[in-house]
Design an enzyme around this catalytic site. Structure first.
Site, short mmCIF file in Angstrom:
data_model
loop_
_atom_site.label_atom_id
_atom_site.label_comp_id
_atom_site.label_asym_id
_atom_site.label_seq_id
_atom_site.Cartn_x
_atom_site.Cartn_y
_atom_site.Cartn_z
N GLY A 180 47.31 28.11 4.77
CA GLY A 180 47.64 29.71 4.64
C GLY A 180 47.13 30.69 3.58
N HIS A 205 58.25 20.76 8.79
CA HIS A 205 57.46 20.89 7.83
C HIS A 205 57.52 21.94 6.47
CE1 HIS A 205 54.22 24.15 7.93
NE2 HIS A 205 53.34 23.70 8.53
N SER A 243 44.70 25.38 5.55
CA SER A 243 43.39 26.08 5.70
C SER A 243 42.34 25.80 6.11
CB SER A 243 42.85 27.05 4.57
OG SER A 243 44.03 27.45 4.14
N GLU A 270 57.48 25.06 5.79
CA GLU A 270 58.12 25.60 6.12
C GLU A 270 59.65 25.95 6.21
OE1 GLU A 270 55.27 27.94 8.56
OE2 GLU A 270 53.61 28.15 6.70
N ASN A 328 49.37 24.88 15.65
CA ASN A 328 51.38 24.65 15.13
C ASN A 328 51.01 26.36 15.52
OD1 ASN A 328 53.36 25.73 14.07
ND2 ASN A 328 53.79 24.48 12.24
N GLU A 387 49.80 17.98 4.70
CA GLU A 387 50.11 19.64 4.48
C GLU A 387 50.40 19.81 3.23
OE1 GLU A 387 49.69 21.16 8.84
OE2 GLU A 387 51.80 21.37 7.80
N LYS A 395 53.67 28.41 14.72
CA LYS A 395 54.21 29.23 13.78
C LYS A 395 54.84 30.64 14.60
CE LYS A 395 51.65 27.59 9.23
NZ LYS A 395 51.72 27.61 8.68
P1 13P Z 1 47.31 26.71 7.89
O1 13P Z 1 46.16 26.43 9.19
O2 13P Z 1 47.58 28.32 8.61
O3 13P Z 1 46.74 26.44 6.34
O4 13P Z 1 48.45 26.18 8.04
C1 13P Z 1 48.23 25.32 8.10
C2 13P Z 1 49.98 24.33 8.76
O5 13P Z 1 51.05 24.70 8.21
C3 13P Z 1 50.33 23.62 9.90
O6 13P Z 1 51.69 22.94 9.84
#
Ligand code: 13P
Length: 252
Positions: free
Chosen positions: A174, A96, A214, A98, A9, A168, A11
């Protein structure tokens, strides 16, 4: 048996040129060393058509990070599931954290998006997961179940075959703070039990459940060794060919 998957992803990272460089680099790396799992890259909308044309779909599937909750019309700035599909891509990420948190996507909105994505022939990487406060209150199971019930458990078993679940935990995204393999396995097994309760044991066994948060080449082998972890949804570590390839190789 559930399909093994490593999905990236991106982002809101990489301009078009940088994104093409990353996609082409990954394409070359996987042509030279074929993956043992399905590999998906989910990119910003503007990259989709070009990336989809540039990669060998035998080795790399392409997905969007979002789609609209309306089919078409006067919704300035939105991108429909039909438009996403027309780029040649196969997947879309929905739910997601976010999007839920920063763009106020409710279970009802996500349900609309899920229905439109499926109606347009897209497969869905559907994300669920609890916040730190919810984990500390031991509410992770209730949160995950409610998120499934809110947006995907209205589907028929036939439709549900197009859903990949991504667990997740928000506190691991992150942050560098990965769930331990044991913590992840525990909730993955629970999520599979929810699918089994709703759709039966066979559908549950065939549902891919990915871990995200992560995840990197160093911890992927331990996570992927767990029976209910069918791969990963990768943010930061999907932005460099070597990092992402390292995770893909955890299936070797
Ligand atoms: P990270 O791997 O940067 O922690 O992000 C995970 C994520 O949100 C994938 O959709």
């Amino acid at each position: 048996m559930a399909k093994k998957i490593v999905a990236g992803n991106w982002k809101m990272n990489k301009n078009l040129q940088e994104g093409m460089e990353l996609a082409q680099g990954l394409n070359e790396a996987l042509a030279a060393d074929k993956p043992n799992c399905e590999v998906i890259i989910c990119t910003p909308f503007i990259h989709l058509a070009k990336v989809s044309e540039a990669v060998n779909h035998e080795n790399i599937k392409v997905g969007a990070e979002n789609c609209a909750d309306k089919a078409s019309g006067a919704y300035t700035g939105e991108v429909s599931a039909e438009m996403v599909k027309s780029t040649g891509c196969e997947y879309v990420i929905l739910g997601h954290s976010e999007r839920r948190e920063y763009y106020n996507e409710t279970p009802e909105i996500l349900k609309e998006k899920v229905d439109l994505a499926l109606a347009n022939g897209l497969k869905i990487l559907f994300c669920i997961g609890e916040s730190l406060a919810q984990r500390e209150a031991n509410e992770q199971e209730a949160v995950c179940k409610a998120e499934l019930e809110g947006s995907v458990f209205h589907l028929s078993a036939e439709q549900f075959a197009n859903i990949v679940i991504a667990y997740e935990p928000i506190w691991a995204i992150g942050t560098g703070k990965t769930a331990t393999a044991e913590q992840a396995e525990e909730i993955h097994a629970y999520i599979r039990s929810c699918v089994a309760e709703k759709y039966g044991a066979e559908v549950a066994a065939n549902t891919s459940i990915l871990y995200g948060g992560s995840c990197k080449a160093s911890n992927a082998p331990e996570l992927f060794a767990k029976p209910d972890i069918d791969g990963g949804l990768i943010g930061g570590a999907s932005l460099k060919v070597a990092d992402f390839k390292g995770i893909i190789d955890a299936w070797k």
